[in-house]
Design a protein around this motif. Structure first.
Motif, mmCIF file in Angstrom:
data_model
loop_
_atom_site.group_PDB
_atom_site.id
_atom_site.type_symbol
_atom_site.label_atom_id
_atom_site.label_comp_id
_atom_site.label_asym_id
_atom_site.label_seq_id
_atom_site.Cartn_x
_atom_site.Cartn_y
_atom_site.Cartn_z
ATOM 1 N N LEU A 34 -0.145 1.253 -1.165
ATOM 2 C CA LEU A 34 -0.970 2.457 -1.153
ATOM 3 C C LEU A 34 -0.812 3.216 -2.463
ATOM 4 O O LEU A 34 0.204 3.094 -3.153
ATOM 5 C CB LEU A 34 -0.567 3.371 0.012
ATOM 6 C CG LEU A 34 -0.668 2.791 1.418
ATOM 7 C CD1 LEU A 34 -0.114 3.782 2.434
ATOM 8 C CD2 LEU A 34 -2.112 2.434 1.761
ATOM 9 N N ILE A 35 -1.821 4.004 -2.788
ATOM 10 C CA ILE A 35 -1.748 4.871 -3.968
ATOM 11 C C ILE A 35 -1.844 6.330 -3.531
ATOM 12 O O ILE A 35 -2.496 6.648 -2.534
ATOM 13 C CB ILE A 35 -2.841 4.533 -5.007
ATOM 14 C CG1 ILE A 35 -4.250 4.671 -4.398
ATOM 15 C CG2 ILE A 35 -2.648 3.119 -5.554
ATOM 16 C CD1 ILE A 35 -4.969 5.915 -4.797
ATOM 17 N N GLU A 36 -1.155 7.194 -4.263
ATOM 18 C CA GLU A 36 -1.249 8.628 -4.017
ATOM 19 C C GLU A 36 -2.381 9.164 -4.886
ATOM 20 O O GLU A 36 -2.351 9.053 -6.113
ATOM 21 C CB GLU A 36 0.060 9.323 -4.376
ATOM 22 C CG GLU A 36 0.052 10.811 -4.079
ATOM 23 C CD GLU A 36 1.342 11.501 -4.478
ATOM 24 O OE1 GLU A 36 1.428 12.737 -4.329
ATOM 25 O OE2 GLU A 36 2.274 10.810 -4.956
ATOM 26 N N ARG A 37 -3.396 9.739 -4.244
ATOM 27 C CA ARG A 37 -4.593 10.152 -4.964
ATOM 28 C C ARG A 37 -4.314 11.312 -5.922
ATOM 29 O O ARG A 37 -3.640 12.279 -5.558
ATOM 30 C CB ARG A 37 -5.705 10.556 -3.976
ATOM 31 C CG ARG A 37 -6.321 9.353 -3.254
ATOM 32 C CD ARG A 37 -7.419 9.791 -2.308
ATOM 33 N NE ARG A 37 -8.476 10.538 -2.969
ATOM 34 C CZ ARG A 37 -9.492 10.002 -3.642
ATOM 35 N NH1 ARG A 37 -9.573 8.686 -3.738
ATOM 36 N NH2 ARG A 37 -10.421 10.758 -4.190
ATOM 37 N N LYS A 45 -2.872 12.808 -1.151
ATOM 38 C CA LYS A 45 -2.761 11.995 0.057
ATOM 39 C C LYS A 45 -2.686 10.509 -0.317
ATOM 40 O O LYS A 45 -3.117 10.090 -1.382
ATOM 41 C CB LYS A 45 -3.958 12.236 0.977
ATOM 42 C CG LYS A 45 -4.104 13.672 1.460
ATOM 43 C CD LYS A 45 -2.946 14.068 2.352
ATOM 44 C CE LYS A 45 -3.146 15.476 2.900
ATOM 45 N NZ LYS A 45 -2.030 15.897 3.800
ATOM 46 N N TRP A 46 -2.155 9.717 0.608
ATOM 47 C CA TRP A 46 -2.066 8.280 0.388
ATOM 48 C C TRP A 46 -3.363 7.599 0.799
ATOM 49 O O TRP A 46 -4.012 8.007 1.769
ATOM 50 C CB TRP A 46 -0.890 7.704 1.159
ATOM 51 C CG TRP A 46 0.423 8.160 0.617
ATOM 52 C CD1 TRP A 46 1.209 9.164 1.099
ATOM 53 C CD2 TRP A 46 1.094 7.651 -0.542
ATOM 54 N NE1 TRP A 46 2.326 9.318 0.320
ATOM 55 C CE2 TRP A 46 2.292 8.396 -0.696
ATOM 56 C CE3 TRP A 46 0.821 6.648 -1.461
ATOM 57 C CZ2 TRP A 46 3.195 8.166 -1.729
ATOM 58 C CZ3 TRP A 46 1.717 6.405 -2.488
ATOM 59 C CH2 TRP A 46 2.890 7.151 -2.609
ATOM 60 N N ALA A 117 -4.373 7.573 -9.934
ATOM 61 C CA ALA A 117 -3.289 7.595 -8.951
ATOM 62 C C ALA A 117 -2.039 8.242 -9.525
ATOM 63 O O ALA A 117 -1.676 8.028 -10.675
ATOM 64 C CB ALA A 117 -2.973 6.179 -8.487
ATOM 65 N N GLU A 121 2.931 2.677 -4.164
ATOM 66 C CA GLU A 121 4.144 2.273 -3.451
ATOM 67 C C GLU A 121 3.816 1.358 -2.276
ATOM 68 O O GLU A 121 2.730 1.423 -1.704
ATOM 69 C CB GLU A 121 4.892 3.502 -2.918
ATOM 70 C CG GLU A 121 5.436 4.430 -3.986
ATOM 71 C CD GLU A 121 6.205 5.598 -3.397
ATOM 72 O OE1 GLU A 121 6.564 5.534 -2.192
ATOM 73 O OE2 GLU A 121 6.432 6.583 -4.120
ATOM 74 N N LEU A 131 -3.487 8.508 6.223
ATOM 75 C CA LEU A 131 -4.309 7.954 5.154
ATOM 76 C C LEU A 131 -5.605 8.732 4.981
ATOM 77 O O LEU A 131 -6.152 9.292 5.934
ATOM 78 C CB LEU A 131 -4.642 6.486 5.451
ATOM 79 C CG LEU A 131 -3.450 5.532 5.587
ATOM 80 C CD1 LEU A 131 -3.943 4.116 5.828
ATOM 81 C CD2 LEU A 131 -2.562 5.590 4.351
#
Length: 233
Positions: A34-37, A45-46, A117, A121, A131
């Protein structure tokens, strides 16, 4: 002569569900990248790596670009999954998302956050954070596809290191399918396909114990597939 249409046109995006498998843990784990926006909406958010399709690229090209730009992942197994088109799935307006599934060998690909991003992680499939957008629905659909496909195509090998033990191979399938296989029957079935190459190497485990290392014979599988070979588990 050019033609234009005055009706509203939705935007098109791609979103990628990237599966990884960590066989090194005491309890092997299926994971998702996932990426953190970094941008609104859902800033902080992820989410799944993804973004809007550019006018000059195909859907597959857009998916490959987003994987590289947002997560630092490239040259992996990837296939189109499904198109999500709920009218309220994106607060910015009418956006269709063409989703993809990618399978990654964790030892070969280390994620790195890109342009849009803050972070990239791996998360356990069983411990996903909240999500953005409808990405949890996309993940659920991708998992159903993976569980179905590993039963009739040897795509699961994409998640393993180049060299693996028989126990690691069986554990992979048990983790994905959430079931236990009889060790003897599983080995017998895998051996019958003739798709494993004995590398001659050994992996040391417990004291005075070692396990043979194997490789997947992709060339042989492609040859057999052309002849109508059927992989079933």
């Amino acid at each position: 002569m050019s033609y234009t249409y005055k009706h509203p046109r939705p935007a098109v995006a791609v979103d990628c569900v990237i599966f990884g498998y960590d066989h090194r843990l005491e309890e092997p784990d299926l994971q998702i990248l996932l990426i953190e926006r970094k941008l609104v909406p859902f800033k902080g958010k992820w989410a799944l790596p993804g973004g809007f399709v550019q006018m000059s690229e195909t859907l597959d090209e857009a998916a490959a670009r987003e994987l590289k730009e947002e997560a630092g992942i490239e040259k992996v197994y990837i296939e189109q999954l499904y198109t999500f088109g709920a009218t309220d799935r994106d607060p910015r307006g009418r956006v269709l998302s063409v989703s993809y599934v990618a399978l990654v060998n964790l030892e070969k690909h280390r994620p790195s956050a890109g342009t849009d991003a803050e972070a990239a992680e791996w998360f356990s499939l069983n411990k996903l954070p909240a999500l953005a957008f409808d990405h949890r629905t996309i993940v659920k659909t991708a998992l159903e596809r993976l569980r179905g496909k590993v039963r009739y195509q040897p795509v699961g090998f994409e998640l393993l290191p180049d060299e693996f033990t028989f126990s690691e191979l069986q554990s992979l399938y048990e983790t994905i399918l959430e079931r236990t296989f009889d060790k003897r029957n599983f080995r017998k079935k895998m051996d019958s396909y003739g798709l494993l190459i004995d590398t001659g190497g050994m992996r040391r485990g417990k004291p005075n114990r070692a396990a043979k290392l194997y490789r997947f014979d992709g060339k042989r599988y492609k040859t057999l597939e052309k002849r109508g070979f059927s992989f079933e588990l």
